[in-house]
Write a protein that holds these residues in place. Structure first.
Motif: not given
Length: 366
Positions: A58, A208-209, A211-213, A215-217, A219, A222
């Motif tokens: 991260r 983008v989607a 990356t969000d997925s 980093e959410e999975r 934490q 990055v």
């Protein structure tokens, strides 16, 4: 040309002034060459990567001056993420190798040769690693320590054969070397650690989607796309030694300006009566000032030509004496220096021209 004739009247001054200009030109060219060499060597590994994305711990933003530690468990999670085609782990280690002249440091890069990701940007000689007992060295490191393909290196308790020499892997202060991921584990004595993952995503995947997925999975990680990650490393590279090179180059510019300004001012003082005669005879407006400017351009041009001619043999000499000093030069850089030196010559003529204004035609009759 009268300006050249006046300079030829004092050949030693003309010669040594041109030498001074040439030395400043060589210094500026050398610093620009080092700048380009460091800029290429520091980020070529990232730039040449065919990865679509990079996943790090991260807090990390780059691989030059950031520490990132992940586990192979992260890799297994990434492999199951929708849109991910391939996951390639890479492990960076600062390590010392034992050489006859003493220990030397390398930026060991452990990767999986079968994945086709994480290895050297280009092979200059030999081949890539295929087994745990092999290593690819940066060619400047090999040249510095007189190593060649077929030689053996000892790292900790392991002995590795040099099977290839890479290019684009010289970071000036340290060089990359490439080994298998398993050999990296053998060296540090700990398995299941990696520094980062290089991802290849499926066609049409929304980064983008994704990356969000990811980093959410997870934490603790990055993810950067290739373009962003390259920009991060370039920014880190430019904040290191390069500002110092720029500062030294500015000093060279100041010295060059001072040399030309001083020599031209002395010439104006010594030929004060000659200039007064020119004014008394009614020389055209701007003729006397143009004469000084022409002298400055001749001096700068002569020194520039001499400096460019001397630079390339000196560059080869430096690289032979210190192979880790990578100096790269392009035609664009040469053009920039040429225009800069001629611009400096014009700036240097400002003070002498101002002195000319204080010379009056009536001084002829003193």
């Amino acid at each position: 040309m009268y300006a050249l004739k006046t300079l030829r009247d004092q050949p030693f001054r003309f010669f040594f002034t041109a030498i001074g200009v040439a030395l400043c030109v060589v210094l500026i060219l050398f610093l620009l060459g080092i700048y380009k060499g460091v800029a290429v060597g520091s980020v070529e590994y990232v730039r040449s990567s065919q990865a679509d994305c990079w996943v790090l711990q991260r807090h990390a933003t780059n691989i030059l001056r950031s520490t990132s530690l992940l586990t192979t468990k992260h890799g297994r999670v990434l492999e199951k993420m929708e849109g991910v085609e391939k996951v390639s782990p890479v492990f960076f280690i600062l390590a010392s190798v034992k050489l006859p002249k003493g220990p030397a440091s390398l930026y060991l890069t452990g990767y999986n040769p079968a994945s086709g990701r994480g290895g050297p940007p280009a092979i200059a000689e030999g081949r890539n690693v295929e087994a745990d007992s092999e290593i690819v060295l940066d060619r400047s490191f090999a040249a510095k320590y007189k190593l060649k393909t077929g030689d053996w290196l000892q790292i900790r308790d392991d002995t590795l054969m040099v099977v290839g020499l890479s290019k684009g892997t010289n970071m000036f202060v340290i060089q990359y070397a490439f080994i298998t991921l398993q050999e990296a584990y053998n060296i540090i004595g700990i398995e299941d650690l990696v520094s980062c993952f290089q991802l290849e995503v499926k066609a049409g995947t929304d980064l983008v989607a994704l990356t969000d997925s990811i980093e959410e999975r997870m934490q603790t990680v990055v993810m950067y796309d290739q373009e962003t990650f390259l920009a991060n490393n370039i920014r880190e590279m430019e904040s290191g030694i390069l500002p110092l090179l720029f500062f030294v180059a500015v000093i060279g510019v100041v010295v060059l300006t001072a040399i030309l300004s001083l020599i031209l001012s002395i010439n104006v003082l010594e030929r004060r009566k000659d200039f007064a005669v020119m004014k008394a005879l009614g020389s055209p407006a701007g003729f006397v000032a143009g004469l000084v400017v022409a002298q400055s351009l001749v001096l700068a041009g002569s020194g520039l030509l001499m400096g460019v001619v001397c630079f390339f043999p000196l560059m080869k000499l430096v690289e032979n004496l210190a192979p880790e000093v990578s100096v790269l030069m392009s035609g664009f850089n040469l053009a920039i220096v040429g225009v800069g030196v001629l611009g400096i010559s014009l700036i240097s003529s400002i003070l002498p021209v101002r002195k000319l204004r204080k010379i009056y035609p009536m001084e002829v009759f003193k």
